[in-house]
Design an enzyme around this catalytic site. Structure first.
Site, PDB file in Angstrom:
ATOM      1  N   ASN A  23       0.806  -1.221   0.000  1.00 10.55           N
ATOM      2  CA  ASN A  23       0.000   0.000   0.000  1.00 10.55           C
ATOM      3  C   ASN A  23       0.841   1.273   0.000  1.00 10.55           C
ATOM      4  O   ASN A  23       0.285   2.378  -0.059  1.00 10.55           O
ATOM      5  CB  ASN A  23      -0.973   0.010   1.189  1.00 10.55           C
ATOM      6  CG  ASN A  23      -2.086  -1.002   1.000  1.00 10.55           C
ATOM      7  OD1 ASN A  23      -2.201  -1.618  -0.063  1.00 10.55           O
ATOM      8  ND2 ASN A  23      -2.901  -1.192   2.019  1.00 10.55           N
ATOM      9  N   ASP A 305      -7.506  -4.242   7.436  1.00 12.89           N
ATOM     10  CA  ASP A 305      -6.746  -5.251   6.687  1.00 12.89           C
ATOM     11  C   ASP A 305      -6.251  -6.396   7.575  1.00 12.89           C
ATOM     12  O   ASP A 305      -5.843  -7.440   7.063  1.00 12.89           O
ATOM     13  CB  ASP A 305      -5.550  -4.599   5.980  1.00 12.89           C
ATOM     14  CG  ASP A 305      -5.980  -3.835   4.741  1.00 12.89           C
ATOM     15  OD1 ASP A 305      -7.151  -3.930   4.344  1.00 12.89           O
ATOM     16  OD2 ASP A 305      -5.130  -3.117   4.157  1.00 12.89           O
TER      17      ASP A 305
END
Ligand code: UD1
Length: 426
Positions: A23, A305
């Protein structure tokens, strides 16, 4: 379809280094377009999403070469400002190219990312923020067209601290005249890594990591180097794997400060956690206890997540482990699959309750999304016998050599290749 075959029940032991962050690398690759020039990125993980991003950069006319853990991008020859649907579909983070191409070219055309496996994934906050900077946005045949003769800095308060909207806005604001101030900005560590990269490239950005970020223009620097931050969710995955399988594992090349909420849960479960400057050692106990409720929130809260991963670690913990998913609508798709392994989980709306079971058994299961899929691998490590995780390409989007890494720790995990199918990313 590829299958991750796990022969569970083996303790994990040893040391591994954590990969670079998915990310962080993806928005940084998009950011390499801003101001042109050459970018040398180190600590880049080998991921399907990174391959998709390389493909996008090449389509746009850039040179992009990955060698080992380094990617070199030369965006001097960029000659397109459009990303076709097929490339956009390969990963959700391709939406980040909107702010980057707008900053570079003053116009961008790309298809909307649409819904995906985590429920509806709108981009209204991205569009509202770009409009506030002066972009004119139209939609035609499933494509968003964003144009701006001149972007003007302004104050933008995000209705929700969206990671992607904050990043898109930081990218576009590099080309704006005057100061842009974002309030209620996302505070995730990956935003700080993007700020660090953009500042190396010639931007003047302050405040990443706090709710207020200011962007004050850009004077391009032609050649920059940057090393991508470590992946906190991959680190969480290996910690949860050590809990599920049992064992004594040391993670290196990571930042323990990014995993505080996760480590707190693991300690409540009875694990011993020792942090160093760039490492965490975890030793799991014989008997695990259910931790306090895990309520997902924007950073520095508990990360969405890691929700499925922690759930996998809690399946055998004594008592009831409670999860509250506040970020995405559809993030319990791993639950039905975990039940196949013998897990006792009840879901009511946003709340999932796991009652610890004494033992799990292997079974064939399906990976429905990236982290949910990795969580099934983690659960399989703690289940007796063989678990096959059938995966249509989700897990490889986020993990660099997951099977090899777990095998180095003593697990028995094999990736049996199959034909890839196309999925939208989270
Ligand atoms: C990023 C991460 C993803 C993580 C998520 C939340 C990347 C590549 N992906 O995704 O792994 O799970 O942050 O930490 O960095 N929303 C809107 N409108 C918008 C944008 C978002 O309603 O315009 C909603 C989303 O539907 C979701 C919530 O806001 O419910 C959080 O989304 P956001 O923070 O934007 O996540 P992503 O950037 O997509």
């Amino acid at each position: 379809m590829p299958v991750w075959r796990i022969n569970g029940g083996r303790h994990l032991c040893g040391r591994i280094d954590v990969q670079g962050a998915k990310n962080a690398v993806l928005p940084i690759m998009a950011a390499s377009l801003v101001g042109g020039g050459t970018t040398h990125l180190d600590n880049c993980p080998h991921l399907l999403d990174v391959d998709a991003s390389v493909e996008i950069l090449r389509y746009l006319g850039c040179r992009a070469v990955q060698e080992g853990d380094t990617i070199v991008i030369d965006s001097t020859g960029m000659n397109r400002n459009h990303i076709p649907h097929g490339l956009m579909m390969k990963m959700r983070s391709s939406v980040m190219y909107m702010g980057a191409i707008l900053a570079r070219c003053g116009e961008v055309r790309l298809s909307t990312p649409g819904g995906c496996e985590l429920g509806s994934r709108p981009i209204d906050l991205h569009l509202k923020a770009l409009r506030a900077l002066g972009a004119e946005i139209t939609e035609e045949g499933g494509e968003v067209i964003c144009r701006a003769e001149k972007l003007r800095g302004t104050h933008i308060n995000l209705d929700f601290p969206s990671v992607g909207a904050t990043e898109n806005l930081m990218l576009a604001a590099c080309a704006a005249e005057g100061e842009t101030v974002i309030t209620n900005a996302a505070r995730e560590p990956e935003i700080s890594d993007l700020q660090c990269f953009l500042n190396r490239k010639g931007a003047d950005i302050h405040g990443a990591g706090t709710p207020e970020i200011s962007i004050n223009g850009f004077s391009p620097i032609s050649c920059v180097e940057h090393s991508v931050m470590p992946d906190r969710i991959a680190a969480a995955t290996y910690l949860c794997a050590a809990v599920s399988a049992g064992g004594d594992v040391m993670l290196g090349q990571m930042n323990p400060a990014h995993l505080e909420t996760i480590c707190t849960c693991l300690k409540e479960m009875g694990c011993s956690i020792v942090t160093g400057r760039e490492s965490i050692r975890i030793r799991s106990p014989e008997r695990l206890r259910a931790p306090r409720p895990m309520i997902t929130k924007p950073y520095p809260g508990f990360p969405t997540d890691a929700q499925a991963l922690l759930m996998a670690a809690c399946l055998k913990a004594e008592g009831t482990s409670v999860f509250v998913e506040n970020i995405f609508d559809s993030r319990y798709r791993h639950v039905d699959e975990m039940r196949r392994l013998g897990a006792d989980i009840r879901v009511e709306g946003r709340v999932a309750m796991v009652t610890g079971t004494a033992a799990l058994h292997g079974a064939p299961v399906t990976a429905c999304d990236l982290r949910g899929g990795a969580a099934l691998v983690v659960a399989g490590l703690g289940a007796a016998g063989e678990t096959d995780v059938i995966d249509c390409g989700h897990i490889g989007r986020g993990y660099d050599d997951l099977a090899g890494t777990l095998t180095r720790l003593g697990a028995e995990v094999t990736l049996i290749p199959g034909e890839q199918c196309m999925c939208i990313a989270s």
